[in-house]
Design a protein around this motif. Structure first.
Motif, PDB file in Angstrom:
ATOM      1  N   LEU A   5      58.085  44.348  47.219  1.00  0.00           N
ATOM      2  CA  LEU A   5      56.844  45.117  47.131  1.00  0.00           C
ATOM      3  C   LEU A   5      56.012  44.669  45.930  1.00  0.00           C
ATOM      4  O   LEU A   5      54.794  44.520  46.028  1.00  0.00           O
ATOM      5  CB  LEU A   5      57.152  46.611  47.035  1.00  0.00           C
ATOM      6  N   SER A   6      56.679  44.415  44.815  1.00  0.00           N
ATOM      7  CA  SER A   6      55.939  43.970  43.634  1.00  0.00           C
ATOM      8  C   SER A   6      55.380  42.563  43.828  1.00  0.00           C
ATOM      9  O   SER A   6      54.273  42.267  43.381  1.00  0.00           O
ATOM     10  CB  SER A   6      56.809  44.048  42.382  1.00  0.00           C
ATOM     11  N   ARG A   7      56.128  41.687  44.515  1.00  0.00           N
ATOM     12  CA  ARG A   7      55.601  40.344  44.794  1.00  0.00           C
ATOM     13  C   ARG A   7      54.368  40.412  45.682  1.00  0.00           C
ATOM     14  O   ARG A   7      53.361  39.737  45.437  1.00  0.00           O
ATOM     15  CB  ARG A   7      56.676  39.483  45.460  1.00  0.00           C
ATOM     16  N   ILE A   8      54.423  41.238  46.716  1.00  0.00           N
ATOM     17  CA  ILE A   8      53.275  41.386  47.614  1.00  0.00           C
ATOM     18  C   ILE A   8      52.084  41.955  46.857  1.00  0.00           C
ATOM     19  O   ILE A   8      50.950  41.480  47.008  1.00  0.00           O
ATOM     20  CB  ILE A   8      53.653  42.281  48.814  1.00  0.00           C
ATOM     21  N   THR A   9      52.324  42.961  46.026  1.00  0.00           N
ATOM     22  CA  THR A   9      51.248  43.569  45.248  1.00  0.00           C
ATOM     23  C   THR A   9      50.595  42.553  44.324  1.00  0.00           C
ATOM     24  O   THR A   9      49.365  42.468  44.252  1.00  0.00           O
ATOM     25  CB  THR A   9      51.794  44.753  44.425  1.00  0.00           C
ATOM     26  N   LEU A  10      51.410  41.762  43.628  1.00  0.00           N
ATOM     27  CA  LEU A  10      50.850  40.759  42.727  1.00  0.00           C
ATOM     28  C   LEU A  10      50.080  39.681  43.480  1.00  0.00           C
ATOM     29  O   LEU A  10      49.068  39.181  42.995  1.00  0.00           O
ATOM     30  CB  LEU A  10      51.954  40.128  41.881  1.00  0.00           C
ATOM     31  N   ARG A  11      50.534  39.325  44.666  1.00  0.00           N
ATOM     32  CA  ARG A  11      49.791  38.326  45.458  1.00  0.00           C
ATOM     33  C   ARG A  11      48.422  38.859  45.852  1.00  0.00           C
ATOM     34  O   ARG A  11      47.432  38.141  45.810  1.00  0.00           O
ATOM     35  CB  ARG A  11      50.595  37.925  46.688  1.00  0.00           C
ATOM     36  N   TRP A  12      48.369  40.135  46.253  1.00  0.00           N
ATOM     37  CA  TRP A  12      47.087  40.746  46.616  1.00  0.00           C
ATOM     38  C   TRP A  12      46.168  40.820  45.403  1.00  0.00           C
ATOM     39  O   TRP A  12      44.972  40.518  45.496  1.00  0.00           O
ATOM     40  CB  TRP A  12      47.302  42.146  47.194  1.00  0.00           C
ATOM     41  N   ILE A  13      46.713  41.221  44.266  1.00  0.00           N
ATOM     42  CA  ILE A  13      45.904  41.303  43.042  1.00  0.00           C
ATOM     43  C   ILE A  13      45.402  39.916  42.648  1.00  0.00           C
ATOM     44  O   ILE A  13      44.218  39.746  42.317  1.00  0.00           O
ATOM     45  CB  ILE A  13      46.716  41.950  41.906  1.00  0.00           C
ATOM     46  N   ALA A  14      46.289  38.930  42.678  1.00  0.00           N
ATOM     47  CA  ALA A  14      45.906  37.575  42.305  1.00  0.00           C
ATOM     48  C   ALA A  14      44.819  37.035  43.238  1.00  0.00           C
ATOM     49  O   ALA A  14      43.846  36.422  42.787  1.00  0.00           O
ATOM     50  CB  ALA A  14      47.120  36.656  42.314  1.00  0.00           C
ATOM     51  N   SER A  15      44.978  37.274  44.532  1.00  0.00           N
ATOM     52  CA  SER A  15      43.968  36.765  45.466  1.00  0.00           C
ATOM     53  C   SER A  15      42.628  37.465  45.268  1.00  0.00           C
ATOM     54  O   SER A  15      41.573  36.832  45.385  1.00  0.00           O
ATOM     55  CB  SER A  15      44.447  36.893  46.908  1.00  0.00           C
ATOM     56  N   LEU A  17      41.509  38.661  42.386  1.00  0.00           N
ATOM     57  CA  LEU A  17      40.945  38.125  41.145  1.00  0.00           C
ATOM     58  C   LEU A  17      40.337  36.742  41.358  1.00  0.00           C
ATOM     59  O   LEU A  17      39.277  36.431  40.817  1.00  0.00           O
ATOM     60  CB  LEU A  17      42.023  38.073  40.061  1.00  0.00           C
ATOM     61  N   VAL A  18      40.996  35.911  42.162  1.00  0.00           N
ATOM     62  CA  VAL A  18      40.466  34.576  42.452  1.00  0.00           C
ATOM     63  C   VAL A  18      39.214  34.696  43.324  1.00  0.00           C
ATOM     64  O   VAL A  18      38.215  34.013  43.086  1.00  0.00           O
ATOM     65  CB  VAL A  18      41.539  33.699  43.136  1.00  0.00           C
ATOM     66  N   THR A  19      39.249  35.570  44.313  1.00  0.00           N
ATOM     67  CA  THR A  19      38.108  35.739  45.212  1.00  0.00           C
ATOM     68  C   THR A  19      36.855  36.156  44.455  1.00  0.00           C
ATOM     69  O   THR A  19      35.753  35.660  44.731  1.00  0.00           O
ATOM     70  CB  THR A  19      38.433  36.788  46.297  1.00  0.00           C
ATOM     71  N   TYR A  20      37.006  37.079  43.516  1.00  0.00           N
ATOM     72  CA  TYR A  20      35.859  37.546  42.742  1.00  0.00           C
ATOM     73  C   TYR A  20      35.528  36.649  41.557  1.00  0.00           C
ATOM     74  O   TYR A  20      34.629  36.951  40.783  1.00  0.00           O
ATOM     75  CB  TYR A  20      36.088  38.983  42.274  1.00  0.00           C
ATOM     76  N   GLY A  21      36.257  35.561  41.398  1.00  0.00           N
ATOM     77  CA  GLY A  21      35.961  34.597  40.362  1.00  0.00           C
ATOM     78  C   GLY A  21      36.365  35.023  38.961  1.00  0.00           C
ATOM     79  O   GLY A  21      35.867  34.485  37.981  1.00  0.00           O
ATOM     80  N   LEU A  22      37.256  35.991  38.861  1.00  0.00           N
ATOM     81  CA  LEU A  22      37.682  36.468  37.552  1.00  0.00           C
ATOM     82  C   LEU A  22      38.752  35.580  36.930  1.00  0.00           C
ATOM     83  O   LEU A  22      38.907  35.569  35.711  1.00  0.00           O
ATOM     84  CB  LEU A  22      38.175  37.913  37.648  1.00  0.00           C
ATOM     85  N   VAL A  23      39.501  34.864  37.760  1.00  0.00           N
ATOM     86  CA  VAL A  23      40.489  33.899  37.274  1.00  0.00           C
ATOM     87  C   VAL A  23      40.410  32.647  38.127  1.00  0.00           C
ATOM     88  O   VAL A  23      39.915  32.672  39.252  1.00  0.00           O
ATOM     89  CB  VAL A  23      41.945  34.453  37.291  1.00  0.00           C
ATOM     90  N   PRO A  25      41.958  29.490  40.418  1.00  0.00           N
ATOM     91  CA  PRO A  25      43.040  29.456  41.411  1.00  0.00           C
ATOM     92  C   PRO A  25      44.405  29.138  40.794  1.00  0.00           C
ATOM     93  O   PRO A  25      45.424  29.661  41.235  1.00  0.00           O
ATOM     94  CB  PRO A  25      42.589  28.359  42.372  1.00  0.00           C
ATOM     95  N   ASP A  26      44.426  28.290  39.758  1.00  0.00           N
ATOM     96  CA  ASP A  26      45.705  27.980  39.103  1.00  0.00           C
ATOM     97  C   ASP A  26      46.284  29.221  38.423  1.00  0.00           C
ATOM     98  O   ASP A  26      47.490  29.477  38.503  1.00  0.00           O
ATOM     99  CB  ASP A  26      45.532  26.867  38.075  1.00  0.00           C
ATOM    100  N   ALA A  27      45.440  29.980  37.746  1.00  0.00           N
ATOM    101  CA  ALA A  27      45.906  31.212  37.097  1.00  0.00           C
ATOM    102  C   ALA A  27      46.349  32.227  38.144  1.00  0.00           C
ATOM    103  O   ALA A  27      47.332  32.942  37.947  1.00  0.00           O
ATOM    104  CB  ALA A  27      44.809  31.798  36.217  1.00  0.00           C
ATOM    105  N   GLY A  28      45.650  32.298  39.262  1.00  0.00           N
ATOM    106  CA  GLY A  28      46.041  33.206  40.338  1.00  0.00           C
ATOM    107  C   GLY A  28      47.401  32.861  40.900  1.00  0.00           C
ATOM    108  O   GLY A  28      48.214  33.733  41.183  1.00  0.00           O
ATOM    109  N   ALA A  29      47.665  31.564  41.050  1.00  0.00           N
ATOM    110  CA  ALA A  29      48.977  31.135  41.542  1.00  0.00           C
ATOM    111  C   ALA A  29      50.073  31.500  40.551  1.00  0.00           C
ATOM    112  O   ALA A  29      51.173  31.903  40.942  1.00  0.00           O
ATOM    113  CB  ALA A  29      48.975  29.631  41.798  1.00  0.00           C
ATOM    114  N   LEU A  30      49.779  31.376  39.271  1.00  0.00           N
ATOM    115  CA  LEU A  30      50.759  31.742  38.243  1.00  0.00           C
ATOM    116  C   LEU A  30      51.056  33.237  38.280  1.00  0.00           C
ATOM    117  O   LEU A  30      52.209  33.654  38.177  1.00  0.00           O
ATOM    118  CB  LEU A  30      50.245  31.347  36.860  1.00  0.00           C
ATOM    119  N   ILE A  31      50.025  34.053  38.443  1.00  0.00           N
ATOM    120  CA  ILE A  31      50.217  35.507  38.520  1.00  0.00           C
ATOM    121  C   ILE A  31      51.100  35.864  39.705  1.00  0.00           C
ATOM    122  O   ILE A  31      51.964  36.739  39.613  1.00  0.00           O
ATOM    123  CB  ILE A  31      48.855  36.222  38.631  1.00  0.00           C
TER     124      ILE A  31
END
Length: 63
Positions: A5-15, A17-23, A25-31
């Motif tokens: 559940l935490s992995r799925i949540t972090l993937r959604w958050i990371a995506s 953040l990347v979609t809105y340009g806040l981070v 793509p490399d940082a999103g993958a790390l998150i």
């Protein structure tokens, strides 16, 4: 149970953040795959669920 559940949540958050340009793509993958962040998210999710349960019990709501 909280690990996936935490992995799925972090993937959604990371995506998001990347979609809105806040981070980047490399940082999103790390998150999305950092084991320390996954563990931290698991603790936060678990604490939130337990807190909601305690509030529901205290107020007489159905649990």
């Amino acid at each position: 149970m909280i690990g996936p559940l935490s992995r799925i949540t972090l993937r959604w958050i990371a995506s998001a953040l990347v979609t809105y340009g806040l981070v980047t793509p490399d940082a999103g993958a790390l998150i999305a795959v950092d084991p320390d962040l996954i563990a931290l998210a698991g603790v936060i999710i678990g604490a939130t669920v337990e807190g909601a349960y305690a509030i529901a019990k205290r107020n007489g709501w159905q649990t």
